[in-house]
Design a protein around this motif. Structure first.
Motif, PDB file in Angstrom:
ATOM      1  N   VAL A 144       1.077 -10.290 -16.490  1.00 22.39           N
ATOM      2  CA  VAL A 144       2.348 -10.926 -16.126  1.00 22.39           C
ATOM      3  C   VAL A 144       2.305 -11.437 -14.685  1.00 22.39           C
ATOM      4  N   LEU A 145       1.832 -10.584 -13.768  1.00 22.57           N
ATOM      5  CA  LEU A 145       1.775 -11.036 -12.368  1.00 22.57           C
ATOM      6  C   LEU A 145       0.778 -12.175 -12.194  1.00 22.57           C
ATOM      7  N   GLY A 146      -0.337 -12.116 -12.889  1.00 19.14           N
ATOM      8  CA  GLY A 146      -1.321 -13.189 -12.791  1.00 19.14           C
ATOM      9  C   GLY A 146      -0.799 -14.501 -13.333  1.00 19.14           C
ATOM     10  N   LEU A 147      -0.150 -14.455 -14.482  1.00 13.75           N
ATOM     11  CA  LEU A 147       0.378 -15.687 -15.067  1.00 13.75           C
ATOM     12  C   LEU A 147       1.555 -16.244 -14.276  1.00 13.75           C
ATOM     13  N   SER A 148       2.220 -15.381 -13.496  1.00 23.19           N
ATOM     14  CA  SER A 148       3.306 -15.879 -12.649  1.00 23.19           C
ATOM     15  C   SER A 148       2.797 -16.377 -11.303  1.00 23.19           C
ATOM     16  N   GLY A 149       1.460 -16.346 -11.110  1.00 20.04           N
ATOM     17  CA  GLY A 149       0.880 -16.943  -9.925  1.00 20.04           C
ATOM     18  C   GLY A 149       0.558 -15.986  -8.793  1.00 20.04           C
ATOM     19  N   ARG A 150       0.719 -14.682  -9.000  1.00 23.48           N
ATOM     20  CA  ARG A 150       0.448 -13.721  -7.928  1.00 23.48           C
ATOM     21  C   ARG A 150      -1.034 -13.412  -7.841  1.00 23.48           C
ATOM     22  N   ARG A 151      -1.507 -13.269  -6.640  1.00 24.28           N
ATOM     23  CA  ARG A 151      -2.890 -12.885  -6.398  1.00 24.28           C
ATOM     24  C   ARG A 151      -3.004 -11.359  -6.470  1.00 24.28           C
ATOM     25  N   PRO A 152      -4.225 -10.829  -6.548  1.00 27.28           N
ATOM     26  CA  PRO A 152      -4.397  -9.378  -6.601  1.00 27.28           C
ATOM     27  C   PRO A 152      -3.769  -8.714  -5.380  1.00 27.28           C
ATOM     28  N   GLY A 153      -3.109  -7.601  -5.631  1.00 27.05           N
ATOM     29  CA  GLY A 153      -2.450  -6.879  -4.551  1.00 27.05           C
ATOM     30  C   GLY A 153      -2.523  -5.380  -4.774  1.00 27.05           C
ATOM     31  N   ASP A 154      -1.749  -4.667  -3.993  1.00 23.67           N
ATOM     32  CA  ASP A 154      -1.768  -3.211  -4.063  1.00 23.67           C
ATOM     33  C   ASP A 154      -1.332  -2.685  -5.431  1.00 23.67           C
ATOM     34  N   VAL A 155      -0.374  -3.355  -6.054  1.00 24.83           N
ATOM     35  CA  VAL A 155       0.132  -2.875  -7.344  1.00 24.83           C
ATOM     36  C   VAL A 155      -0.944  -2.974  -8.419  1.00 24.83           C
ATOM     37  N   THR A 156      -1.576  -4.119  -8.523  1.00 22.74           N
ATOM     38  CA  THR A 156      -2.567  -4.308  -9.590  1.00 22.74           C
ATOM     39  C   THR A 156      -3.834  -3.503  -9.328  1.00 22.74           C
ATOM     40  N   VAL A 157      -4.301  -3.503  -8.090  1.00 27.11           N
ATOM     41  CA  VAL A 157      -5.494  -2.723  -7.772  1.00 27.11           C
ATOM     42  C   VAL A 157      -5.197  -1.234  -7.876  1.00 27.11           C
ATOM     43  N   GLY A 158      -4.024  -0.812  -7.437  1.00 29.99           N
ATOM     44  CA  GLY A 158      -3.638   0.601  -7.531  1.00 29.99           C
ATOM     45  C   GLY A 158      -3.511   1.070  -8.968  1.00 29.99           C
ATOM     46  N   LEU A 194      -5.208  -0.069 -11.540  1.00 27.53           N
ATOM     47  CA  LEU A 194      -6.560   0.113 -12.068  1.00 27.53           C
ATOM     48  C   LEU A 194      -7.255   1.311 -11.426  1.00 27.53           C
ATOM     49  N   ALA A 195      -6.934   1.616 -10.174  1.00 23.30           N
ATOM     50  CA  ALA A 195      -7.503   2.807  -9.526  1.00 23.30           C
ATOM     51  C   ALA A 195      -6.989   4.079 -10.203  1.00 23.30           C
ATOM     52  N   LEU A 196      -5.704   4.096 -10.539  1.00 20.41           N
ATOM     53  CA  LEU A 196      -5.146   5.247 -11.270  1.00 20.41           C
ATOM     54  C   LEU A 196      -5.791   5.371 -12.637  1.00 20.41           C
ATOM     55  N   LEU A 197      -5.981   4.268 -13.306  1.00 21.40           N
ATOM     56  CA  LEU A 197      -6.635   4.276 -14.613  1.00 21.40           C
ATOM     57  C   LEU A 197      -8.062   4.803 -14.497  1.00 21.40           C
ATOM     58  N   GLU A 198      -8.777   4.400 -13.470  1.00 20.94           N
ATOM     59  CA  GLU A 198     -10.145   4.887 -13.264  1.00 20.94           C
ATOM     60  C   GLU A 198     -10.155   6.391 -13.004  1.00 20.94           C
ATOM     61  N   LEU A 199      -9.186   6.874 -12.264  1.00 23.89           N
ATOM     62  CA  LEU A 199      -9.081   8.314 -12.016  1.00 23.89           C
ATOM     63  C   LEU A 199      -8.893   9.076 -13.328  1.00 23.89           C
TER      64      LEU A 199
END
Length: 122
Positions: free
Chosen positions: A22-36, A38-43
């Motif tokens: 949703v954030l990508g299709l709305s034009g947002r670049r990678p940020g703390d929310v998206t990277v965070g 995926l970091a939680l998912l990796e944990l």
């Protein structure tokens, strides 16, 4: 696999996936929310690796193919770092979408791992 942990991992993976797409299709670049996310998912996936090693020793062996389970688990654990690496190399809205797709792919893989662990031999 533990059902409640599988459900928690699925919720986080789907959440990270939907937010990324949703954030990508709305034009947002990678940020703390998206990277965070995926970091939680990796944990959670690293914790799943530890549980997959300990569960057979505690009397909870998989009913399906152990090789297939581990291939899914290792592949799923590699997807979030690959998505974040992509996002760091190409900081565009499409890398945010790719991170979301990686989250959704992990959700499918986690459910398949649960099926392999609990249902295959039944």
């Amino acid at each position: 696999m533990i059902l409640w942990f599988t459900i928690v991992t699925l919720v986080v993976a789907v959440g990270a996936g939907v937010v990324g797409v949703v954030l990508g299709l709305s034009g947002r670049r990678p940020g703390d929310v998206t990277v965070g996310a995926l970091a939680l998912l990796e944990l959670l996936l690293v914790a799943q690796i530890v549980m997959a090693i300990a569960a057979p020793l505690a009397g909870n062996p998989p009913t399906g193919s152990l090789l297939e389970f581990w291939v899914y688990l290792v592949s799923a654990a590699l997807l979030p770092p690959a998505g974040v690496l992509w996002a760091l190399l190409e900081r565009s809205r499409w890398s945010t979408v790719i991170m979301g797709i990686a989250g959704l792919a992990v959700a499918v893989m986690v459910w398949r791992m649960h099926v392999i662990w609990t249902v295959q031999g039944a």
